[in-house]
Design a protein around this motif. Structure first.
Motif, PDB file in Angstrom:
ATOM      1  N   LEU A   5       0.831  -1.204   0.000  1.00 60.43           N
ATOM      2  CA  LEU A   5       0.000   0.000   0.000  1.00 60.43           C
ATOM      3  C   LEU A   5       0.868   1.259   0.000  1.00 60.43           C
ATOM      4  O   LEU A   5       1.861   1.344   0.730  1.00 60.43           O
ATOM      5  CB  LEU A   5      -0.897   0.005   1.241  1.00 60.43           C
ATOM      6  N   ASP A   6       0.465   2.234  -0.793  1.00 58.46           N
ATOM      7  CA  ASP A   6       1.093   3.559  -0.756  1.00 58.46           C
ATOM      8  C   ASP A   6       0.486   4.314   0.423  1.00 58.46           C
ATOM      9  O   ASP A   6      -0.519   5.006   0.283  1.00 58.46           O
ATOM     10  CB  ASP A   6       0.844   4.290  -2.078  1.00 58.46           C
ATOM     11  N   ASP A  54      -9.068  -7.146  -4.593  1.00 57.51           N
ATOM     12  CA  ASP A  54      -7.614  -7.062  -4.664  1.00 57.51           C
ATOM     13  C   ASP A  54      -7.181  -5.684  -4.179  1.00 57.51           C
ATOM     14  O   ASP A  54      -7.714  -4.652  -4.612  1.00 57.51           O
ATOM     15  CB  ASP A  54      -7.166  -7.282  -6.110  1.00 57.51           C
ATOM     16  N   LEU A  55      -6.201  -5.635  -3.268  1.00 57.36           N
ATOM     17  CA  LEU A  55      -5.807  -4.362  -2.664  1.00 57.36           C
ATOM     18  C   LEU A  55      -5.363  -3.353  -3.708  1.00 57.36           C
ATOM     19  O   LEU A  55      -5.678  -2.157  -3.593  1.00 57.36           O
ATOM     20  CB  LEU A  55      -4.705  -4.582  -1.628  1.00 57.36           C
ATOM     21  N   ALA A  56      -4.638  -3.792  -4.728  1.00 53.60           N
ATOM     22  CA  ALA A  56      -4.196  -2.858  -5.765  1.00 53.60           C
ATOM     23  C   ALA A  56      -5.392  -2.209  -6.456  1.00 53.60           C
ATOM     24  O   ALA A  56      -5.387  -1.005  -6.745  1.00 53.60           O
ATOM     25  CB  ALA A  56      -3.312  -3.586  -6.784  1.00 53.60           C
ATOM     26  N   LYS A  61      -8.961   2.516  -7.145  1.00 54.21           N
ATOM     27  CA  LYS A  61     -10.321   3.054  -7.190  1.00 54.21           C
ATOM     28  C   LYS A  61     -10.547   4.129  -6.124  1.00 54.21           C
ATOM     29  O   LYS A  61     -10.974   5.247  -6.421  1.00 54.21           O
ATOM     30  CB  LYS A  61     -11.327   1.906  -7.011  1.00 54.21           C
ATOM     31  N   LEU A  62     -10.284   3.795  -4.861  1.00 52.13           N
ATOM     32  CA  LEU A  62     -10.648   4.688  -3.754  1.00 52.13           C
ATOM     33  C   LEU A  62      -9.641   5.793  -3.513  1.00 52.13           C
ATOM     34  O   LEU A  62     -10.020   6.905  -3.105  1.00 52.13           O
ATOM     35  CB  LEU A  62     -10.842   3.882  -2.461  1.00 52.13           C
ATOM     36  N   VAL A  63      -8.366   5.516  -3.732  1.00 55.52           N
ATOM     37  CA  VAL A  63      -7.331   6.513  -3.448  1.00 55.52           C
ATOM     38  C   VAL A  63      -6.982   7.322  -4.688  1.00 55.52           C
ATOM     39  O   VAL A  63      -7.080   8.554  -4.691  1.00 55.52           O
ATOM     40  CB  VAL A  63      -6.070   5.842  -2.859  1.00 55.52           C
ATOM     41  N   LYS A  64      -6.585   6.645  -5.739  1.00 54.32           N
ATOM     42  CA  LYS A  64      -6.087   7.358  -6.919  1.00 54.32           C
ATOM     43  C   LYS A  64      -7.203   7.939  -7.775  1.00 54.32           C
ATOM     44  O   LYS A  64      -7.063   9.036  -8.327  1.00 54.32           O
ATOM     45  CB  LYS A  64      -5.209   6.421  -7.746  1.00 54.32           C
ATOM     46  N   ASN A  65      -8.294   7.205  -7.917  1.00 53.10           N
ATOM     47  CA  ASN A  65      -9.379   7.662  -8.791  1.00 53.10           C
ATOM     48  C   ASN A  65     -10.479   8.426  -8.067  1.00 53.10           C
ATOM     49  O   ASN A  65     -11.492   8.783  -8.671  1.00 53.10           O
ATOM     50  CB  ASN A  65      -9.993   6.471  -9.533  1.00 53.10           C
ATOM     51  N   ALA A  80      -5.420  -2.433   5.521  1.00 53.61           N
ATOM     52  CA  ALA A  80      -4.073  -2.366   4.958  1.00 53.61           C
ATOM     53  C   ALA A  80      -3.311  -1.153   5.488  1.00 53.61           C
ATOM     54  O   ALA A  80      -2.112  -1.245   5.785  1.00 53.61           O
ATOM     55  CB  ALA A  80      -4.151  -2.319   3.429  1.00 53.61           C
ATOM     56  N   ALA A  81      -4.008  -0.018   5.623  1.00 53.54           N
ATOM     57  CA  ALA A  81      -3.356   1.184   6.146  1.00 53.54           C
ATOM     58  C   ALA A  81      -2.952   0.998   7.600  1.00 53.54           C
ATOM     59  O   ALA A  81      -1.842   1.374   8.004  1.00 53.54           O
ATOM     60  CB  ALA A  81      -4.284   2.384   5.992  1.00 53.54           C
ATOM     61  N   LEU A  82      -3.834   0.421   8.399  1.00 51.59           N
ATOM     62  CA  LEU A  82      -3.514   0.205   9.813  1.00 51.59           C
ATOM     63  C   LEU A  82      -2.320  -0.742   9.957  1.00 51.59           C
ATOM     64  O   LEU A  82      -1.416  -0.507  10.785  1.00 51.59           O
ATOM     65  CB  LEU A  82      -4.728  -0.366  10.544  1.00 51.59           C
ATOM     66  N   LYS A  83      -2.293  -1.796   9.165  1.00 52.74           N
ATOM     67  CA  LYS A  83      -1.165  -2.730   9.230  1.00 52.74           C
ATOM     68  C   LYS A  83       0.126  -2.046   8.830  1.00 52.74           C
ATOM     69  O   LYS A  83       1.186  -2.284   9.430  1.00 52.74           O
ATOM     70  CB  LYS A  83      -1.431  -3.937   8.337  1.00 52.74           C
TER      71      LYS A  83
END
Length: 274
Positions: A5-6, A54-56, A61-65, A80-83
């Motif tokens: 994750l970025d 799929d996380l990518a 979708k949610l972050v970049k778009n 994923a962000a918390l981890k």
């Protein structure tokens, strides 16, 4: 190899300022920022587009778009962000009871998270649409806990837990769940049911929601509602397709997908019941 994750891109997307740490204050701040920035929406199921877990794909979708999504996407991204920050977090799965009888038989179609931090277990859930949890809940029984808006509480019969919110002086159940960690396949099945089952309400009507610091915004088909804590709700019926798209973009911050079906689907949305 799993997708990395970025984290910086995610934090920018939700407007989080500061150094994230694996502590309760950061957990609550992240959850509140997430639900304000990334709306709940079901445009993909409505348009017949496959919802990928799929996380990518979720990140794109949610972050970049600058789209939103529903619980499996929202809490999948949040997990994923918390981890990445260093939290000890596992996924749970629940049966939705919102606006249903307490004994209703419902499928396991909602994802939520259990987070162990500072010696305690907490529940986080950034994916419950119109009643998204602002912050996090300590895993304790029958204790009203403050959130960014309504108080929430957890009750249990010793086996199953229920998450409830205090709405107009009444405790109302959102969903019931067990503390057993969900397997990835549980989410695959729930996501498939939610997005493709012929009678799933996500396939036949528009649902968009966003939770800000002082109010909740909701769009169900053509009815746009603003719920401000302690005040009467404001409702407006949207008329043409252009008005619906404008509200989705301006009020919810969603970049609409480039789909040739979009205008036809929005034009076919029913008017609210009289």
């Amino acid at each position: 190899m799993s997708h990395p994750l970025d984290l910086e891109g995610y934090l920018q997307r939700i407007g989080f300022v500061g150094e994230p740490r694996a502590d309760v204050a950061t957990l609550r701040a992240l959850a509140t920022a997430h639900i304000a920035a990334i709306p709940f929406e079901n445009l993909d199921p409505l348009l017949g587009t496959t919802v990928s877990l799929d996380l990518a794909a979720i990140e794109t979708k949610l972050v970049k778009n600058h789209r939103g999504g529903y619980c499996f996407e929202q809490n999948g991204l949040f997990q994923a962000a918390l981890k990445a920050i260093g939290f000890d977090v596992t996924g749970l799965i629940a049966r939705v009871l919102w606006n249903q009888p307490e004994d209703a038989e419902s499928a396991q179609t909602h994802m939520l998270l259990r987070v162990k931090v500072e010696g305690e277990s907490w529940l986080a859930d950034v994916g419950f649409g119109s009643m998204a949890l602002g912050g996090a809940l300590r895993l304790v029984v029958d204790e009203a806990q403050p959130t960014s808006l309504e108080p929430f509480r957890l009750i249990t019969d010793g086996t199953q837990w229920r998450t409830q919110a205090l709405v107009r002086d009444e405790w109302r159940t959102l969903y019931r769940f067990r503390l057993q960690t969900a397997e990835a396949i549980d989410y695959v099945v729930g996501n498939h049911f939610t997005s493709t089952y012929p009678s799933s309400h996500f396939r036949h009507g528009l649902i968009v929601a966003r939770t800000l610091a002082d109010r909740r915004l909701g769009l169900r088909n053509r009815e746009f509602v603003v719920h401000t804590l302690g005040q009467d709700s404001e409702r407006r019926t949207l008329q043409g397709t252009d008005e619906i798209k404008r509200v989705i973009e301006e009020q919810f911050g969603i970049r609409l997908p480039a789909s040739p079906l979009l205008d036809a689907k929005l034009a076919a949305l029913p008017m609210p019941d009289a």
